[in-house]
Motif scaffolding. Structure first.
Motif, PDB file in Angstrom:
ATOM      1  N   UNK A  66       0.852  -1.194   0.000  1.00 40.99           N
ATOM      2  CA  UNK A  66       0.000   0.000   0.000  1.00 40.99           C
ATOM      3  C   UNK A  66       0.888   1.245   0.000  1.00 40.99           C
ATOM      4  N   UNK A  67       0.487   2.253  -0.784  1.00 44.43           N
ATOM      5  CA  UNK A  67       1.263   3.489  -0.853  1.00 44.43           C
ATOM      6  C   UNK A  67       0.737   4.509   0.151  1.00 44.43           C
ATOM      7  N   UNK A  68       1.655   5.188   0.810  1.00 43.47           N
ATOM      8  CA  UNK A  68       1.310   6.210   1.799  1.00 43.47           C
ATOM      9  C   UNK A  68       2.068   7.486   1.480  1.00 43.47           C
ATOM     10  N   UNK A  69       1.337   8.571   1.334  1.00 39.36           N
ATOM     11  CA  UNK A  69       1.962   9.890   1.173  1.00 39.36           C
ATOM     12  C   UNK A  69       1.886  10.613   2.513  1.00 39.36           C
ATOM     13  N   UNK A  70       3.000  11.150   2.942  1.00 39.70           N
ATOM     14  CA  UNK A  70       3.065  11.958   4.161  1.00 39.70           C
ATOM     15  C   UNK A  70       3.338  13.398   3.740  1.00 39.70           C
ATOM     16  N   UNK A 124       7.680  18.817   4.074  1.00 42.37           N
ATOM     17  CA  UNK A 124       8.092  17.451   3.771  1.00 42.37           C
ATOM     18  C   UNK A 124       6.919  16.726   3.126  1.00 42.37           C
ATOM     19  N   UNK A 125       7.051  16.342   1.854  1.00 34.20           N
ATOM     20  CA  UNK A 125       6.008  15.589   1.153  1.00 34.20           C
ATOM     21  C   UNK A 125       6.679  14.461   0.379  1.00 34.20           C
ATOM     22  N   UNK A 126       6.356  13.223   0.765  1.00 33.93           N
ATOM     23  CA  UNK A 126       6.918  12.073   0.071  1.00 33.93           C
ATOM     24  C   UNK A 126       5.896  10.946   0.014  1.00 33.93           C
ATOM     25  N   UNK A 127       5.922  10.203  -1.082  1.00 34.80           N
ATOM     26  CA  UNK A 127       5.067   9.030  -1.255  1.00 34.80           C
ATOM     27  C   UNK A 127       5.946   7.794  -1.360  1.00 34.80           C
ATOM     28  N   UNK A 128       5.665   6.801  -0.515  1.00 30.00           N
ATOM     29  CA  UNK A 128       6.393   5.531  -0.532  1.00 30.00           C
ATOM     30  C   UNK A 128       5.422   4.414  -0.182  1.00 30.00           C
ATOM     31  N   UNK A 129       5.841   3.192  -0.388  1.00 29.35           N
ATOM     32  CA  UNK A 129       5.033   2.067   0.069  1.00 29.35           C
ATOM     33  C   UNK A 129       5.212   1.910   1.579  1.00 29.35           C
ATOM     34  N   UNK A 158       0.248  17.448   9.819  1.00 25.93           N
ATOM     35  CA  UNK A 158       0.522  16.465   8.763  1.00 25.93           C
ATOM     36  C   UNK A 158      -0.763  15.883   8.200  1.00 25.93           C
ATOM     37  N   UNK A 159      -0.779  15.701   6.884  1.00 23.46           N
ATOM     38  CA  UNK A 159      -1.836  14.963   6.214  1.00 23.46           C
ATOM     39  C   UNK A 159      -1.279  13.618   5.764  1.00 23.46           C
ATOM     40  N   UNK A 160      -2.063  12.576   5.935  1.00 22.93           N
ATOM     41  CA  UNK A 160      -1.702  11.239   5.475  1.00 22.93           C
ATOM     42  C   UNK A 160      -2.646  10.868   4.335  1.00 22.93           C
ATOM     43  N   UNK A 161      -2.092  10.351   3.244  1.00 24.18           N
ATOM     44  CA  UNK A 161      -2.891   9.954   2.096  1.00 24.18           C
ATOM     45  C   UNK A 161      -2.517   8.537   1.720  1.00 24.18           C
TER      46      UNK A 161
END
Length: 231
Positions: A190-194, A204-209, A225-228
């Motif tokens: 699952x991918x999570x963007x922080x 700080x904005x990064x998307x990783x599994x 922080x937003x979590x996506x």
């Protein structure tokens, strides 16, 4: 009478970078405000350095506990030819914000509603995530209870697998533990963007599994922080 939805900054000392000139012009001509927090609103207007005498402005508190009847009574105290501003604690009023009540009543009363363009951590996070902007949902805060939170995360994971972007958040001082709960609960692919401290100097904005985040976790303590989540 016009009700202006006035965005505020997400991070300190960023007004010149993120607020459109139209917002400054509206604030210059507006003396009545519905605000989530009066102290914060006064400080926000002062920092714009528009020459407004803060003590001459009228503020009505509109938070999550303010009733619709109370807001109706506010409107009755404002001259018919006045402009009214709605300001939230941070970002765009009416979006995950109690200011929506004022908008609802303005429509009932036939008052013109004018939304102004400004920063929204929800939309900025979505834009920078690389996830679907065609189908997404903002859940706000998830349950505090650990078992209920795990159930919620599993449900979000199922929706994410249908390529619907799931957006959620936590109180900043609980962010690190919240991230740990996400990493322990969700599947590795699952991918999570922080999206943390959006629009600030240390943004700080990064998307990783999930698997990748487990190898290197950022420190999010006390950082808005937003979590996506997406598949």
């Amino acid at each position: 009478m016009t009700l202006y939805l006035i965005p505020t900054t997400l991070a300190p000392n960023t007004a010149q970078q993120v607020l459109a000139p139209q917002i400054l012009e509206v604030v210059k001509q507006t003396n009545y405000y519905f605000v989530e927090n009066i102290r914060t609103a006064r400080r926000c207007i002062s920092e714009l350095k528009l020459g407004k005498v803060i003590d001459e402005l009228v503020f009505f508190e509109l938070d999550k506990d303010t009733t619709s009847d109370k807001v109706r009574s506010y409107f009755k105290q404002i001259p018919a030819d006045a402009s009214i501003g709605v300001m939230s604690e941070a970002g765009c009023p009416g979006v995950a914000d109690p200011g929506a009540v004022a908008v609802q009543i303005a429509h009932e009363l036939g008052i013109k509603v004018c939304p102004l363009v400004g920063p929204s951590s929800i939309l900025l996070g979505l834009m920078a995530s690389g996830f679907s902007g065609q189908s997404f949902i903002f859940h706000g805060y998830l349950p505090i209870d650990k078992i209920e939170r795990q159930k919620s995360l599993k449900n979000l994971e199922k929706s994410a697998q249908k390529l619907q972007t799931q957006i959620f958040m936590e109180t900043p001082f609980r962010n690190n533990q919240f991230l740990e709960d996400i990493l322990q609960t969700c599947q590795g692919n699952i991918k999570l963007c922080i999206a943390s401290n959006v629009s600030a100097e240390d943004e700080f904005i990064q998307t990783k599994t999930i698997s990748e985040w487990k190898k290197q976790k950022p420190d999010l303590h006390k950082k808005p922080t937003m979590f996506l989540m997406s598949a």
